[in-house]
Design a protein around this motif. Structure first.
Motif, PDB file in Angstrom:
ATOM      1  N   PRO A  90     -17.252   6.197  20.880  1.00 32.60           N
ATOM      2  CA  PRO A  90     -16.400   5.015  20.736  1.00 32.60           C
ATOM      3  C   PRO A  90     -17.032   3.983  19.807  1.00 32.60           C
ATOM      4  O   PRO A  90     -18.194   3.637  19.962  1.00 32.60           O
ATOM      5  N   PHE A  91     -16.257   3.511  18.845  1.00 36.40           N
ATOM      6  CA  PHE A  91     -16.794   2.572  17.869  1.00 36.40           C
ATOM      7  C   PHE A  91     -17.118   1.222  18.486  1.00 36.40           C
ATOM      8  O   PHE A  91     -17.864   0.434  17.907  1.00 36.40           O
ATOM      9  N   GLU A  92     -16.536   0.964  19.655  1.00 37.04           N
ATOM     10  CA  GLU A  92     -16.824  -0.318  20.331  1.00 37.04           C
ATOM     11  C   GLU A  92     -18.031  -0.215  21.259  1.00 37.04           C
ATOM     12  O   GLU A  92     -18.439  -1.205  21.885  1.00 37.04           O
ATOM     13  N   SER A  93     -18.644   0.970  21.342  1.00 37.80           N
ATOM     14  CA  SER A  93     -19.805   1.136  22.216  1.00 37.80           C
ATOM     15  C   SER A  93     -20.993   0.371  21.651  1.00 37.80           C
ATOM     16  O   SER A  93     -21.063   0.046  20.456  1.00 37.80           O
ATOM     17  N   ARG A  94     -21.966   0.111  22.520  1.00 36.69           N
ATOM     18  CA  ARG A  94     -23.141  -0.651  22.108  1.00 36.69           C
ATOM     19  C   ARG A  94     -23.907   0.064  20.993  1.00 36.69           C
ATOM     20  O   ARG A  94     -24.322  -0.549  20.008  1.00 36.69           O
ATOM     21  N   THR A  95     -24.084   1.371  21.144  1.00 35.32           N
ATOM     22  CA  THR A  95     -24.805   2.140  20.133  1.00 35.32           C
ATOM     23  C   THR A  95     -24.121   2.050  18.779  1.00 35.32           C
ATOM     24  O   THR A  95     -24.765   1.809  17.747  1.00 35.32           O
ATOM     25  N   ALA A  96     -22.809   2.260  18.754  1.00 34.02           N
ATOM     26  CA  ALA A  96     -22.068   2.223  17.497  1.00 34.02           C
ATOM     27  C   ALA A  96     -22.160   0.850  16.848  1.00 34.02           C
ATOM     28  O   ALA A  96     -22.330   0.736  15.623  1.00 34.02           O
ATOM     29  N   ARG A  97     -22.062  -0.209  17.655  1.00 26.44           N
ATOM     30  CA  ARG A  97     -22.137  -1.564  17.098  1.00 26.44           C
ATOM     31  C   ARG A  97     -23.523  -1.855  16.539  1.00 26.44           C
ATOM     32  O   ARG A  97     -23.666  -2.495  15.499  1.00 26.44           O
TER      33      ARG A  97
END
Length: 376
Positions: A90-97
């Motif tokens: 998910p692009f809204e996940s902490r890792t992605a952000r």
């Protein structure tokens, strides 16, 4: 009354692996046309027997860096955010952000860094960039956490930097992944290539190319996105792009179709009817520093056009226009002459860039060679 603290804007420096006006590969959410490569990486990771080094190779602009960042997000993500049978996170996940912001503690990117003093990128990746690995790999990671190193592009490492990277590849720490992105893997040290698994990506077919280009325009600024290619432009761009998203975007942004028309018109006027006024005007247009992108693109298009004509004459394959022009300009007797001209143009352009020679003089000289070759 106390004065409010001054607000300073954070300067955002250019990135060598980002095309102006379009999202960086780490900000690209979907990858099109490379489903088999994604499935291979996902299965290897899920198996628990993940090889520590991967060389992601293929032509420029087809999604290699996008794949590397997708895999990095997957490896660094919370297990609950990993999607089954895919690299999606998910692009809204902490890792992605964090990866999007360039702040994830488990990701190190090695590349040519912009020098704000000279306002240029270095010609190669220096050894100091690779030396950051020592501190990065020396930090204690959380239990079961992965660390990912992306080298983009690995073929830009200078000799010292390549040897420094080799040492880490030879003795990788546990749960560390090296993702080497390269458009010219033959330039890498043989010892580096022997310590990684190679994942070759092919140019994109028309449908995934169109989808990837649409995604890039959708993620760009309003001014850029408003200039999406028309259906008529798309057909010509796709023909010139060779399956490369980056090339479609660069051609469109730099008005490459206009340059292609000028090149085609000048080549069609050979032999004996070359419009030297148009050649001089073209030299003036491409001489200024502000025309860097169009100057480079001009030579890409010119060399590409010459390659197509030579191939059309040699193999009898190509568009009707290319075949007719090749028969008129080249013919079987002058095939070697035109191949030598192609090579000479490429060498002269490289020398002019290295020595900062006059661009207009180079362009005039190139068309003099072409005119002479066409006369036999």
């Amino acid at each position: 009354m106390a004065r409010a603290p001054a607000v300073h804007e954070i300067e955002e420096f250019p990135e060598a692996d980002r095309l102006d006006g379009f999202p960086h590969p780490r900000a690209t959410q979907r990858l099109y046309g490379h489903e088999r490569a994604e499935a291979m990486l996902q299965a290897a990771f899920a198996s628990g027997r993940m090889h520590h080094g991967w060389l992601i190779s293929g032509p420029e602009g087809i999604g290699k860096a996008t794949l590397a960042y997708r895999f990095a997000r997957h490896a660094l993500a919370d297990p609950a955010d990993r999607q089954p049978q895919t690299l999606d996170v998910p692009f809204e996940s902490r890792t992605a952000r964090q990866i999007l912001a360039g702040s994830h503690p488990g990701l190190l990117t090695i590349r040519r860094a912009y020098d704000p003093k000279t306002k240029r990128f270095p010609a190669s990746i220096p050894v100091d960039e690779v030396r950051r690995l020592k501190a990065f790999l020396g930090r204690t990671a959380e239990a079961d956490a992965w660390r990912v190193v992306i080298v983009d592009r690995a073929d830009e490492l200078n000799v010292s930097a390549a040897n420094a990277l080799l040492k880490s590849l030879e003795e990788p720490p546990p749960r560390t992944l090296f993702l080497l992105v390269s458009s010219a893997p033959g330039r890498l040290l043989v010892t580096i290539r022997s310590r990684v698994r190679t994942l070759d990506l092919a140019p994109l077919e028309e449908d995934p190319l169109r989808r990837a280009v649409a995604q890039a325009f959708a993620g760009s600024g309003e001014e850029v996105s408003a200039a999406t290619p028309t259906p008529g432009e798309w057909e010509r761009l796709a023909r010139l792009a060779g399956g490369s998203v980056r090339r479609v975007l660069a051609l469109h942004a730099a008005k490459g179709l206009v340059l292609e028309e000028k090149i085609a018109g000048l080549l069609a006027s050979l032999p004996g009817k070359l419009d030297w006024g148009a050649v001089h005007a073209l030299g003036d247009e491409l001489s200024g520093q502000a025309a860097d992108a169009r100057y480079g693109l001009f030579f890409e298009l010119l060399l590409g056009a010459l390659s197509r004509l030579i191939a059309a004459e040699a193999r009898g394959q190509g568009t009707a226009e290319d075949l007719a022009l090749a028969r008129r300009l080249i013919g079987p007797a002058r095939l070697a002459t035109w191949a030598a001209v192609w090579e000479r143009v490429a060498i002269d352009k490289a020398d002019a860039d290295a020595l900062n020679l006059d661009r207009k003089a180079l362009i005039l000289n190139v068309f003099s060679r072409l005119d002479a070759a066409s006369r036999g």
